[in-house]
Scaffold this motif. Structure first.
Motif, mmCIF file in Angstrom:
data_model
loop_
_atom_site.group_PDB
_atom_site.id
_atom_site.type_symbol
_atom_site.label_atom_id
_atom_site.label_comp_id
_atom_site.label_asym_id
_atom_site.label_seq_id
_atom_site.Cartn_x
_atom_site.Cartn_y
_atom_site.Cartn_z
ATOM 1 N N TYR A 13 0.719 -0.964 -0.051
ATOM 2 C CA TYR A 13 -0.180 -0.013 -0.025
ATOM 3 C C TYR A 13 0.770 1.167 0.006
ATOM 4 C CZ TYR A 13 -3.844 -3.150 1.401
ATOM 5 O OH TYR A 13 -4.672 -4.225 1.392
ATOM 6 N N PRO A 14 0.344 2.269 -0.580
ATOM 7 C CA PRO A 14 1.184 3.715 -0.721
ATOM 8 C C PRO A 14 1.212 4.120 0.833
ATOM 9 C CG PRO A 14 -0.404 3.674 -2.457
ATOM 10 C CD PRO A 14 -0.864 2.443 -1.626
ATOM 11 N N ALA A 15 2.420 4.724 1.089
ATOM 12 C CA ALA A 15 2.484 5.244 2.659
ATOM 13 C C ALA A 15 3.520 6.508 2.376
ATOM 14 C CB ALA A 15 3.282 4.355 3.460
ATOM 15 N N GLY A 16 2.908 7.412 1.960
ATOM 16 C CA GLY A 16 3.672 8.676 1.752
ATOM 17 C C GLY A 16 4.390 8.489 0.201
ATOM 18 N N ASP A 17 5.550 8.521 0.224
ATOM 19 C CA ASP A 17 6.213 8.504 -1.055
ATOM 20 C C ASP A 17 6.909 7.150 -1.048
ATOM 21 O OD1 ASP A 17 5.945 11.383 -1.481
ATOM 22 O OD2 ASP A 17 7.706 11.916 -0.568
ATOM 23 N N SER A 18 6.885 6.390 -0.267
ATOM 24 C CA SER A 18 7.027 4.935 -0.337
ATOM 25 C C SER A 18 5.975 3.939 -0.383
ATOM 26 C CB SER A 18 8.032 4.556 0.745
ATOM 27 O OG SER A 18 7.474 4.721 1.808
ATOM 28 N N MET A 19 6.192 2.725 -0.529
ATOM 29 C CA MET A 19 5.226 1.594 -0.263
ATOM 30 C C MET A 19 5.410 0.936 0.829
ATOM 31 S SD MET A 19 3.505 2.274 -2.988
ATOM 32 C CE MET A 19 2.580 0.750 -3.360
ATOM 33 N N MET A 20 4.403 0.380 1.648
ATOM 34 C CA MET A 20 4.477 -0.149 2.913
ATOM 35 C C MET A 20 3.949 -1.741 2.230
ATOM 36 S SD MET A 20 2.595 0.206 6.441
ATOM 37 C CE MET A 20 0.994 -0.153 5.828
ATOM 38 N N ALA A 21 4.816 -2.798 2.679
ATOM 39 C CA ALA A 21 4.392 -4.204 2.313
ATOM 40 C C ALA A 21 3.692 -4.986 3.491
ATOM 41 C CB ALA A 21 5.797 -5.070 2.079
#
Length: 648
Positions: A13-21
Motif C-alpha cells: 500500500y502507498p505510505a507517503g512517497d514509499s510503499m508499505m508491504a
C-alpha cells in the motif's frame, strides 16, 4: 493439485512517497477439504491474505491459483462468479443488510446466481431451519441476537454451495457460548466436505482447525498440523455446489433487481423523497406551464375569433373608396352558398345594411339594420343572452323576425330583460324580436350604436328592396392558413364572375401577431422547462452519489456474495429511473391539482393539459434517471469489494 495456492504473494500500500508491504512473499497451499486457521495479531496481514484468497482484493505481486488457474487472468465478472459459486464469506460484523429479512439475506447470493425464486426460497428455509432459525426467517437483523445473525451469515455462505468458506474472526463479536456454537457449526461443515479457512487472533478458536498457519508482519512464521489433522473428510466438495435450483431467465432477474431497488428505496423513504423532489417540481412546472400556455393561447385565440380576426370580408369594387362600387351588383346569395361548401370555410354570411327609423310604442330612434344569414352569429362569435337567432328556414321563408343587441334593448325597453316576442317597426316593416345578443367586445372598443339583425332575404325583399349583397363575410376554420383561404376565395369568385370585380379584406394580422407571441412564449417556457429538469437531474445525481457513499458497505456485501459490476450498476440505475418516474407521476398529479385549484377558485381561466407534454415528461424523467444515474451507478459498480466492506 492444491485447491488454493499462492506463490511469492505480496501486497503493498502507498505510505507517503514509499510503499508499505503488508504481505511479503507468501507461499501457501490449501487442499480441498482442509480446515485451516490463519492466526496472528492485529496488523499482521492475516485479513489481507483472506481477502486475496476470497478474490475480494488483488495482490501487488506473485501469483494466486484456484484449482490451477491463475486468478490474475480473470476479469471482474469471472472473479464475481468465483465469489458467487465457490466461496462463502462469514464476517466478524455479519454484514447483513438491515432492510432484508433473515431469509432475504440468505437468498442474496442465489439472486445473483440466477436461481429461480421458488428454489431459492426453499433452500434458504432449509439452511435456516438446519441452523435452528426456522422461527426467525422473517425477522430483520435488528431483531436477531449476535449469535443468530452469525448463523444467518453462515447460511448465506452456504446458499450457493460454499465449497470454500472464509471466516474472518467469526467469533469476534460473539459471547463465548455463541462462539463455541459457531465453531462447532464450521467444524461440522468441514466434515461434510467444505474447505474452511478461519482468520483469527484467538488460539482457542484456531484449535478447532486441523492446520494452523501463524503469520507475523506479513510473513508466515509457522505452518503446523494439529492432533486432529489425520481426520478425513466424509463428503466431496463439489457435491454441495452441484445442488442448485433452476436458473431464472432474464425477465426474472430484472424483476429481482427491480424488487431490490424498491426495497432499498422503501428503507430510506426520506432520502428517496428528497431525491425525487427536484423531479416532482420540474415535471409539475413543465406540465403546468405548458397547460397554462395552451390555456392562454386557446383563450386568446377564442377571444380573437370572437371579434372576427379569422374572417375574410368580400366587397364589390376594386378597393375601398372605389366610386364605381355602388354600381357593381355582382355579389349575390349564390356566391355565399358556393363559398360555404369549401373545405377551409367554417361558416359564411351574406350581408347588406341600411339605416332605418326604429319605432316601439312612443320611442322613435335611428338604428342600423343588417340583413344577414343564419350563420352570421357564428361567424362573428355572438352569443345569445335570451331567445335564439333565426335559422335557415326563417331566412328561406323571408320571415319578419329580428335579433337585437343590448344597446337596442336598453334603449327601447330600459331594464326589462324578457323582451323576446315584442314587435318593433323597422321603417314600415313590423318584426318580432326572437333573440337578444350578449354584450360583445368590438374590435376597436365598444360601440354605442343600435344594431338589429334580420334575415338577409327579409332585408332584400321587404326593407331595402334590392337583389344584390353589400358584402360577404367568410369565417375560416381554426388552423387553416388565411393566405391560402384568401387565394382560394379569389380564384373561385373570379371563375364565377368572369372578372375581378371585388376586393378582399383579410383581418388576419392581429391573429398572426398573437400566434407569433405565443410561439415565443412557448420557446421561453420550453427553455425554463429544460433548465428545471436539468436542475432536478443534477439533484438526483447528487443524492445518488451520496447514496453510493452511504451504502458502500451494502455494495461491498453484494459484491462479496457474487454480484457482478453489471448487477450493481443495474440496481442503482433502476433506482434512479424509478425515482425519476415516480417523481414524474407525482409531478403530473401536482400539476393536475394546480389546475383543479385554479378551476375551482372562481376564475374563468382554465388550464389545457397536453397528453404529449405528459408523455414527454415521462420520457424526460426516464432519460434523467439514466443520464444522471449513470455516474453514481458506475461509481458503485467500480468499487473494490474489500474497500467497500472496510468503509461500511
Amino acid at each position: 493439485m492444491p485447491l488454493l495456492q499462492v506463490e511469492n504473494l505480496r501486497k503493498e500500500y502507498p505510505a507517503g512517497d514509499s510503499m508499505m508491504a503488508v504481505l511479503k512473499d507468501i507461499n501457501l497451499s490449501i487442499e480441498a477439504g482442509e480446515m485451516v486457521a490463519i492466526v496472528g495479531s492485529s496488523g499482521s496481514g492475516k485479513s489481507t491474505l483472506m481477502n486475496i484468497l476470497g478474490c475480494l482484493d488483488q495482490p501487488s505481486g506473485g501469483s494466486y491459483r484456484i484449482s490451477g488457474r491463475d486468478v490474475s487472468e480473470l476479469d471482474a465478472d469471472e472473479l464475481a462468479r468465483l465469489r458467487r459459486e465457490y466461496f462463502g464469506f462469514i464476517f466478524q460484523r455479519y454484514h447483513l443488510l438491515p432492510s432484508l429479512t433473515a431469509a432475504g439475506n440468505v437468498e442474496i447470493p442465489a439472486v445473483y446466481a440466477g436461481m429461480d425464486s421458488v428454489s431459492r426460497r426453499d433452500r434458504a428455509e432449509l439452511l435456516l431451519s438446519r441452523l435452528g432459525l426456522q422461527d426467525r426467517m422473517d425477522h430483520r437483523p435488528g431483531q436477531l441476537s449476535g449469535g443468530q445473525q452469525q448463523r444467518v451469515s453462515i447460511s448465506r455462505a452456504l446458499m450457493n454451495g460454499g465449497q470454500v468458506i472464509l471466516a474472518d474472526e467469526p467469533t469476534g463479536a460473539l459471547d463465548s457460548s455463541s462462539g463455541r456454537e459457531t465453531m462447532n457449526l464450521l467444524t461440522e461443515l468441514n466434515r461434510e466436505g467444505h474447505t474452511i479457512v478461519v482468520v483469527t487472533h484467538d488460539m482457542e478458536v484456531a484449535a478447532y482447525a486441523n492446520r494452523i498457519i501463524e503469520i507475523r508482519d506479513g510473513e508466515i512464521i509457522s505452518d503446523r498440523l494439529t492432533a486432529d489433522a489425520a481426520a478425513e473428510s466424509d463428503g466431496q466438495p463439489g457435491d454441495v455446489v452441484a445442488a442448485r435450483g433452476a436458473t431464472a431467465g432474464w425477465a426474472a432477474k430484472l424483476n429481482e433487481l427491480l424488487l431490490m431497488a424498491v426495497s432499498a428505496m422503501a428503507s430510506h423513504k426520506l432520502r428517496t423523497f428528497l431525491t425525487m423532489l427536484g423531479i416532482i417540481i420540474g415535471i409539475a412546472s413543465v406540465v403546468s406551464v405548458v397547460a397554462l400556455g395552451q390555456g392562454s393561447q386557446q383563450r386568446v385565440l377564442k377571444d380573437i375569433s370572437a371579434i372576427g380576426t379569422n374572417v375574410i370580408d368580400i366587397f364589390p369594387g376594386e378597393d375601398f373608396g372605389d366610386r364605381k362600387s355602388e354600381n357593381i351588383h355582382t355579389l349575390v346569395p349564390a356566391d355565399a352558398e358556393v363559398l360555404a361548401r369549401q373545405s377551409y370555410v367554417d361558416s359564411v354570411t351574406p350581408k347588406l345594411s341600411t339605416t332605418v327609423e326604429l319605432r316601439y310604442r312612443n320611442i322613435d330612434v335611428s338604428a342600423s339594420v343588417s340583413g344577414v344569414g343564419d350563420q352570421y352569429f357564428r361567424v362573428y362569435g355572438y352569443e345569445m343572452a335570451s331567445g335564439k337567432p333565426f335559422d335557415r328556414d326563417m331566412v328561406k321563408r323571408i320571415r319578419q323576425v329580428a335579433v337585437i343587441d343590448q344597446n337596442t334593448r336598453k334603449r327601447l325597453f330600459g331594464d326589462e330583460q324578457d323582451v323576446v316576442g315584442r314587435v318593433i317597426i323597422l321603417g314600415s316593416v313590423p318584426c318580432r324580436i326572437i333573440g337578444v345578443t350578449k354584450k360583445k367586445q368590438a374590435m376597436f372598443g365598444n360601440s354605442d350604436s343600435l344594431n338589429i339583425w334580420v334575415p338577409y332575404t327579409t332585408a332584400m325583399h321587404r326593407i331595402i328592396g334590392q337583389s344584390h349583397l353589400g358584402s360577404i363575410t367568410v369565417r375560416v376554420k381554426d388552423g387553416a392558413p388565411m393566405q391560402a383561404a384568401e387565394k382560394g376565395i379569389q380564384k373561385l369568385l373570379v371563375r364565377r364572375h368572369k372578372l375581378k370585380d371585388f376586393f378582399i379584406m383579410n383581418t388576419d394580422t392581429i391573429r398572426k401577431t398573437i400566434e407569433s407571441t405565443t410561439q415565443t412564449m412557448t420557446l421561453l417556457v420550453s427553455a425554463i422547462a429544460v433548465i428545471s429538469l436539468v436542475v432536478g437531474g443534477i439533484g438526483v445525481m447528487n443524492i445518488m452519489l451520496v447514496s453510493v457513499t452511504e451504502r458502500t458497505g451494502e455494495i461491498g456485501v453484494r459484491m462479496a456474495v457474487g454480484a457482478r459490476r453489471s448487477d450493481i450498476m443495474s440496481q442503482f440505475l433502476i433506482e434512479a429511473v424509478l425515482v425519476c418516474l415516480l417523481g414524474g407521476v407525482l409531478g403530473i398529479l401536482l400539476a393536475f391539482a394546480a389546475g383543479f385549484f385554479i378551476s375551482h377558485s372562481g376564475s374563468s381561466f382554465s388550464m389545457v393539459y397536453s397528453p404529449v407534454s405528459m408523455v414527454l415528461a415521462f420520457v424526460c424523467s426516464t432519460l434523467i434517471g439514466v443520464v444522471f444515474g449513470y455516474l453514481p451507478a458506475r461509481n458503485a459498480a467500480h468499487l473494490n469489494p474489500v474497500d467497500a466492506l472496510v468503509r461500511e
